[in-house]
Design an enzyme around this catalytic site. Structure first.
Site, PDB file in Angstrom:
ATOM      1  N   ASN A  47       1.542  -3.617  -8.367  1.00  0.00           N
ATOM      2  CA  ASN A  47       1.863  -5.027  -8.588  1.00  0.00           C
ATOM      3  C   ASN A  47       3.031  -5.174  -9.556  1.00  0.00           C
ATOM      4  OD1 ASN A  47      -0.268  -5.473  -6.937  1.00  0.00           O
ATOM      5  ND2 ASN A  47      -1.725  -5.974  -8.552  1.00  0.00           N
ATOM      6  N   ALA A 102     -12.476  -7.670  -6.154  1.00  0.00           N
ATOM      7  CA  ALA A 102     -12.361  -7.028  -7.471  1.00  0.00           C
ATOM      8  C   ALA A 102     -13.130  -7.806  -8.543  1.00  0.00           C
ATOM      9  CB  ALA A 102     -10.888  -6.931  -7.854  1.00  0.00           C
ATOM     10  N   GLU A 160     -11.935  -5.702   2.648  1.00  0.00           N
ATOM     11  CA  GLU A 160     -11.669  -5.238   4.021  1.00  0.00           C
ATOM     12  C   GLU A 160     -11.710  -3.712   4.032  1.00  0.00           C
ATOM     13  OE1 GLU A 160     -10.624  -7.437   6.444  1.00  0.00           O
ATOM     14  OE2 GLU A 160     -10.472  -9.181   5.114  1.00  0.00           O
ATOM     15  N   HIS A 188       6.091  -0.142  -8.475  1.00  0.00           N
ATOM     16  CA  HIS A 188       7.090  -0.914  -7.731  1.00  0.00           C
ATOM     17  C   HIS A 188       7.942  -1.790  -8.647  1.00  0.00           C
ATOM     18  CE1 HIS A 188       4.675  -0.462  -3.708  1.00  0.00           C
ATOM     19  NE2 HIS A 188       5.154   0.651  -4.172  1.00  0.00           N
TER      20      HIS A 188
HETATM   21  N1  APR Z   1     -10.200  -7.815  -4.253  1.00  0.00           N
HETATM   22  C1  APR Z   1      -9.864  -6.588  -3.816  1.00  0.00           C
HETATM   23  N2  APR Z   1      -9.049  -6.381  -2.765  1.00  0.00           N
HETATM   24  C2  APR Z   1      -8.561  -7.455  -2.118  1.00  0.00           C
HETATM   25  C3  APR Z   1      -8.870  -8.766  -2.525  1.00  0.00           C
HETATM   26  C4  APR Z   1      -9.744  -8.937  -3.635  1.00  0.00           C
HETATM   27  N3  APR Z   1     -10.092 -10.136  -4.087  1.00  0.00           N
HETATM   28  N4  APR Z   1      -8.230  -9.628  -1.686  1.00  0.00           N
HETATM   29  C5  APR Z   1      -7.528  -8.882  -0.806  1.00  0.00           C
HETATM   30  N5  APR Z   1      -7.735  -7.569  -1.045  1.00  0.00           N
HETATM   31  C6  APR Z   1      -7.174  -6.413  -0.348  1.00  0.00           C
HETATM   32  C7  APR Z   1      -6.818  -6.614   1.116  1.00  0.00           C
HETATM   33  O1  APR Z   1      -7.952  -6.408   1.944  1.00  0.00           O
HETATM   34  C8  APR Z   1      -5.750  -5.528   1.334  1.00  0.00           C
HETATM   35  O2  APR Z   1      -6.343  -4.280   1.655  1.00  0.00           O
HETATM   36  O3  APR Z   1      -5.926  -6.121  -0.954  1.00  0.00           O
HETATM   37  C9  APR Z   1      -5.084  -5.440  -0.031  1.00  0.00           C
HETATM   38  C10 APR Z   1      -3.717  -6.060  -0.099  1.00  0.00           C
HETATM   39  O4  APR Z   1      -2.843  -5.370   0.757  1.00  0.00           O
HETATM   40  P1  APR Z   1      -1.268  -5.604   0.709  1.00  0.00           P
HETATM   41  O5  APR Z   1      -0.999  -7.074   0.751  1.00  0.00           O
HETATM   42  O6  APR Z   1      -0.635  -4.746   1.732  1.00  0.00           O
HETATM   43  O7  APR Z   1      -0.917  -5.119  -0.757  1.00  0.00           O
HETATM   44  P2  APR Z   1      -0.521  -3.703  -1.301  1.00  0.00           P
HETATM   45  O8  APR Z   1      -1.282  -2.600  -0.634  1.00  0.00           O
HETATM   46  O9  APR Z   1      -0.564  -3.758  -2.792  1.00  0.00           O
HETATM   47  O10 APR Z   1       1.004  -3.679  -0.802  1.00  0.00           O
HETATM   48  C11 APR Z   1       1.800  -2.617  -1.083  1.00  0.00           C
HETATM   49  O11 APR Z   1       3.783  -3.572  -0.142  1.00  0.00           O
HETATM   50  O12 APR Z   1       5.506  -5.106   0.283  1.00  0.00           O
HETATM   51  C12 APR Z   1       4.976  -4.182  -0.539  1.00  0.00           C
HETATM   52  O13 APR Z   1       5.866  -3.871  -2.630  1.00  0.00           O
HETATM   53  C13 APR Z   1       4.848  -4.584  -1.978  1.00  0.00           C
HETATM   54  O14 APR Z   1       3.446  -3.572  -3.659  1.00  0.00           O
HETATM   55  C14 APR Z   1       3.468  -4.088  -2.360  1.00  0.00           C
HETATM   56  C15 APR Z   1       3.226  -3.028  -1.313  1.00  0.00           C
END
Ligand code: APR
Length: 231
Positions: free
Chosen positions: A95, A222, A206, A112
């Site tokens: 994040n 979380a 998920e 990132h």
């Molecule tokens: N608690 C835990 N997990 C959650 C929650 C929650 N309340 N809400 C959503 N999620 C999960 C979703 O199910 C998903 O698996 O968080 C994840 C979010 O996925 P992404 O949006 O793909 O985020 P992330 O994996 O951090 O993305 C990676 O992609 O575009 C880039 O640089 C950006 O850092 C980012 C990277």
């Protein structure tokens, strides 16, 4: 739900992604309401877009900075920060929002980059903590200041990746929270933890892409799960 006995672990790593900030109100990237559903990353989050139209890219990041300042750490962040101050805990995050730091974790490995830093091609990185960018061009050389964030097509900062790997190499409990598990090299971190015989837990509402790696998958948010397993 079984509580985690902290006395069994010498070094804990929390590895967090967009899902960690979701309950604070920061949108995730790929799920429903995800940032990349609303915004085309080719126009807002890659070097080519910045070279083409820096003002447009900076406007987009300024909107994100202002939105993040209206979001606050939730119970899950507080629990991590509390553990951070009492045990051998490291936080590695994908994040860029700085919310772990706002909750009290000082030294976070930001894979990132950060919404709160800018980078001049000549004078390097500087902090910029106001809601709006203090300067859009470097006051010393006049170059555009780009957000110090890993955009699509960028290499990750090698020093930061090495720091993350070093930290994971010596942990015996690895907790992955809110990461979709599709973006490398971060998607390899749980494998690295497992190879080093750490207990690996995944918290996500998920099923993540890499579910088979974990010793335990705890389905949920979380902010709901962390208080149950740590308090
Ligand atoms: N608690 C835990 N997990 C959650 C929650 C929650 N309340 N809400 C959503 N999620 C999960 C979703 O199910 C998903 O698996 O968080 C994840 C979010 O996925 P992404 O949006 O793909 O985020 P992330 O994996 O951090 O993305 C990676 O992609 O575009 C880039 O640089 C950006 O850092 C980012 C990277």
């Amino acid at each position: 739900m079984e509580k985690i006995d902290l006395s069994k672990y010498k070094k804990i790593v929390f590895f967090t992604g967009a899902g960690m900030s979701a309950e604070s109100g920061v949108p995730t990237y790929r799920g429903q309401g995800g940032i990349w559903k609303e915004y085309n990353f080719q126009e807002y989050a890659c070097q080519e877009a910045f070279d083409r139209d820096p003002e447009k890219v900076l406007d987009f990041h300024e909107i994100r900075r202002k939105a993040v300042l209206e979001c606050y750490p939730h119970k899950g962040h507080e629990i991590i920060a509390n553990l951070y101050n009492r045990h051998h805990v490291s936080v590695i995050t994908q994040n860029i929002d700085g919310i772990h730091q706002r909750s009290g974790c000082e030294d976070v490995v930001e894979l990132h980059g950060s919404l709160w830093r800018v980078r001049c091609p000549v004078h390097g990185i500087s902090k910029d903590l106001e809601p709006g960018f203090k300067n859009r061009k470097c006051p010393e050389c006049g170059n555009w200041l780009r957000p110090d964030i890993t955009w699509f097509g960028d290499m990750l900062n090698a020093d930061v990746v090495n720091k993350a790997i070093a930290v994971i190499s010596c942990c015996d409990l690895f907790i992955n929270i809110g990461i979709s598990g599709v973006v490398y090299p971060a998607a390899g971190f749980p494998i690295h933890a497992k190879d080093n015989e750490a207990r690996c837990i995944c918290i996500n509402p998920e099923f993540p892409a890499d579910i088979e790696i974990y010793d335990e998958f705890i389905q949920g948010k979380a902010g709901d799960i962390l208080p149950k397993i740590f308090c």
